[in-house]
Enzyme design. Structure first.
Site, mmCIF file in Angstrom:
data_model
loop_
_atom_site.group_PDB
_atom_site.id
_atom_site.type_symbol
_atom_site.label_atom_id
_atom_site.label_comp_id
_atom_site.label_asym_id
_atom_site.label_seq_id
_atom_site.Cartn_x
_atom_site.Cartn_y
_atom_site.Cartn_z
ATOM 1 N N ASN A 172 0.838 -1.188 0.000
ATOM 2 C CA ASN A 172 0.000 0.000 0.000
ATOM 3 C C ASN A 172 0.884 1.253 0.000
ATOM 4 O O ASN A 172 2.030 1.178 0.392
ATOM 5 C CB ASN A 172 -0.904 -0.004 1.231
ATOM 6 C CG ASN A 172 -2.038 -0.999 1.091
ATOM 7 O OD1 ASN A 172 -2.655 -1.089 0.043
ATOM 8 N ND2 ASN A 172 -2.306 -1.747 2.141
ATOM 9 N N CYS A 195 -4.915 -7.270 -3.595
ATOM 10 C CA CYS A 195 -5.425 -7.020 -2.246
ATOM 11 C C CYS A 195 -6.416 -8.127 -1.913
ATOM 12 O O CYS A 195 -6.918 -8.808 -2.802
ATOM 13 C CB CYS A 195 -6.108 -5.657 -2.196
ATOM 14 S SG CYS A 195 -6.703 -5.141 -0.571
ATOM 15 N N HIS A 196 -6.702 -8.330 -0.619
ATOM 16 C CA HIS A 196 -7.639 -9.383 -0.245
ATOM 17 C C HIS A 196 -8.940 -8.841 0.350
ATOM 18 O O HIS A 196 -9.713 -9.571 0.942
ATOM 19 C CB HIS A 196 -6.982 -10.368 0.740
ATOM 20 C CG HIS A 196 -6.253 -9.701 1.856
ATOM 21 N ND1 HIS A 196 -4.940 -9.958 2.138
ATOM 22 C CD2 HIS A 196 -6.646 -8.789 2.761
ATOM 23 C CE1 HIS A 196 -4.544 -9.241 3.170
ATOM 24 N NE2 HIS A 196 -5.569 -8.539 3.574
ATOM 25 N N HIS A 209 -9.789 -0.534 -1.929
ATOM 26 C CA HIS A 209 -10.313 -0.127 -0.626
ATOM 27 C C HIS A 209 -11.593 0.693 -0.746
ATOM 28 O O HIS A 209 -12.129 1.137 0.266
ATOM 29 C CB HIS A 209 -9.267 0.629 0.206
ATOM 30 C CG HIS A 209 -8.157 -0.253 0.684
ATOM 31 N ND1 HIS A 209 -7.093 0.231 1.412
ATOM 32 C CD2 HIS A 209 -7.941 -1.573 0.557
ATOM 33 C CE1 HIS A 209 -6.262 -0.766 1.696
ATOM 34 N NE2 HIS A 209 -6.765 -1.870 1.179
ATOM 35 N N TYR A 264 -11.930 7.193 4.463
ATOM 36 C CA TYR A 264 -11.916 7.593 3.058
ATOM 37 C C TYR A 264 -13.048 8.559 2.738
ATOM 38 O O TYR A 264 -13.099 9.088 1.632
ATOM 39 C CB TYR A 264 -12.064 6.366 2.139
ATOM 40 C CG TYR A 264 -11.043 5.291 2.381
ATOM 41 C CD1 TYR A 264 -9.747 5.606 2.746
ATOM 42 C CD2 TYR A 264 -11.373 3.950 2.252
ATOM 43 C CE1 TYR A 264 -8.807 4.622 2.963
ATOM 44 C CE2 TYR A 264 -10.444 2.953 2.464
ATOM 45 C CZ TYR A 264 -9.162 3.293 2.828
ATOM 46 O OH TYR A 264 -8.238 2.312 3.052
#
Length: 495
Positions: free
Chosen positions: A149, A170-171, A200, A257
């Site tokens: 990241n 990414c998971h 994300h 975010y």
């Protein structure tokens, strides 16, 4: 000739073990050469010892090397995985601590927000160095599988400025899928989905149980009646109600975010849950990472003993890397969600940005599903982040301090809290504090230091709205044993 797979940042010992164990579950990859590299000889030595133990315990023909010289590790590599954390926990602590002085309370701070943007400034110069080495010494056409990241910023820089075929991994999507299946009370293999968006901030735009579409009302009801998720995922549930789609990202991640859930300290506790760091705790991932490092150092013999256990293909994880390599090497198709250049994959996001969306891999390469669209609300939040990412990535490549400050100013959460004067001083303070990891700003930092010495913006010594102390090794060991007993110890949600 066996395939050579290199791992940069292999000193992330637990994650390296997971990635290698997954690779070794594939019979065609068991004669691979695993080349480990890290700037920390100590961590690299631990990783090498664990990987060699896995290989030896399973009687595999895999060969292993470990080298602090990155170029030597990358020589002839067909695949390169990046798991690095530039600046380590020392720099990361500044990503959390300094913004708090200006009222910015982050849970993770590794994607956007003030911490994620500065993390990108440290990462991009290193990413470009990695790419240069890959171009010069790796196998022609080598692929970079980036796990580090900030995902979008790193992947964007590698593709646009590094000249290397890069896929960001990414998971978060997989973790959210497991959670949704649990909330609905259905077996995971009966739940199908399409996710799209940006890393994300990816959205389940189509959910089906045995072919039947799951709508918003059914999903809201499932989460609100769930005895755990109803309290742990308040932000995600609220966003689901208003936007119509469930976000892949955890409560704590999603809250930082957006401009609405962490902007007033007195309201933060309304939206978060303190049962685990990922649900919104101030500096939660920094605490978790610090505890994990201390615990691993102390309990390394136990981890080494675990590495002696037989590999079980049935327990292979759904981390994408091994599945991608298997598909490319054997032709067995693999469906997943990958971070790549948009170019029409998501119709209502910019063509140049990095999206995380549905795709398939086989011997012919990565083939993304094109022509997907996001609901307008989801697209709007993604667009705000994309604009921040584009400015932050460009600033990281060029060393443009003014553009860096504009990226922080336009960050949704920072903009909801800070004035322009506060942002300008906060960025100067972070530049000065992290000078050793920011070579592209070498000429600009003396001026930042001078401005900071004359700064008039008042700051405060604030731990945040929901900070917990770092636990001792014994406390972590006890808590982990308890969670394992209850069967709730699993993968960390996507960060």
């Amino acid at each position: 000739m066996s395939v050579r797979i290199a791992i940069i940042g292999a000193g992330s010992v637990g994650f390296t073990k997971k990635l290698v164990s997954d690779i070794l579950c594939v019979p065609e990859l068991q004669d691979a050469h695993i080349a480990l590299t890290d700037i920390s000889a100590h961590n690299l030595g631990m990783a090498e010892e664990i990987v060699r133990r896995v290989v030896e315990a399973n009687g595999l023909p895999t060969t292993v090397s470990a080298d602090t010289d990155r170029r030597r590790a990358l020589e002839g590599a067909r695949y390169v995985m990046n798991c690095s954390r530039i600046g380590g926990l020392e720099a990361y602590a500044g990503d959390i601590r300094i913004p708090l002085k200006y009222g910015v309370d982050q849970c993770v701070g590794d994607t956007i927000c003030a911490g994620g943007i500065m993390y990108g400034q440290r990462n991009v110069p290193a990413i470009l160095d990695f790419c240069r080495d890959i171009r010069e010494v790796a196998e022609p056409g080598a692929r970079l599988l980036n796990y580090a990241n900030p995902m979008a910023i790193n992947t964007w820089a590698a593709i646009d400025h590094g000249g290397v075929d890069t896929i960001g991994l990414c998971h978060g999507v997989q973790n959210g899928w497991r959670q949704i299946a649990s909330a609905l009370g259905v077996p995971r293999d009966e739940l199908e989905y399409i996710c799209t968006g940006i890393n994300h901030q990816t959205w389940y735009v189509d959910l089906r149980h045995n072919g039947r579409r799951i709508d918003r009302d059914e999903l809201v009801a499932a989460f609100e009646r769930h005895p755990v998720f109803s309290s742990q995922e308040k932000v995600r549930i609220d966003v689901l109600k208003r936007f119509g789609c469930y976000s892949t990202e955890s409560n704590g991640h999603l809250s930082e975010y957006l401009p609405w859930y962490r902007k007033r300290p007195e309201e933060i506790e309304r939206w978060i849950d303190m049962s685990d760091w990922i649900h919104g705790e101030t500096g939660g991932y920094l605490r978790y990472s610090t505890e994990s490092r201390n615990w691993f150092e102390t309990d390394f013999p136990a981890f080494l003993a675990e590495a002696s256990q037989p590999i079980d293909p049935a327990r292979r994880t759904d981390e994408h890397a091994s599945h991608i390599i298997e598909a490319l090497e054997t032709g067995r198709p693999y469906r997943g969600h990958f971070n790549v250049k948009n170019k029409g994959i998501v119709t209502n996001l910019p063509a140049d940005c990095i999206v995380e969306s549905t795709g398939f891999v086989d011997r012919f390469g990565l083939n993304m599903v094109a022509g997907l669209s996001l609901p307008m609300g989801c697209a709007a939040t993604c667009q705000a982040s994309v604009d921040v990412q584009r400015m932050a990535m460009t600033a990281a490549v060029t060393g443009d301090v003014e553009l860096l400050k504009l990226s922080v100013l336009h960050d949704p959460l920072v903009g909801a809290i800070c004035s322009p004067d506060e942002v300008w001083q906060m960025v100067d303070e972070m530049l000065v504090a992290q000078e050793q990891w920011l070579p592209q700003y070498a000429e600009a930092i003396p001026a930042a230091r001078e401005r900071l010495s004359r700064g008039t913006v008042k700051t405060r010594d604030w731990a945040g709205a929901a900070r917990l102390p770092v636990r001792s090794v014994d406390e972590v060991r006890e808590a982990t044993a308890s969670r394992r007993t209850m069967g709730v110890l699993g993968q960390r949600p996507g960060a």
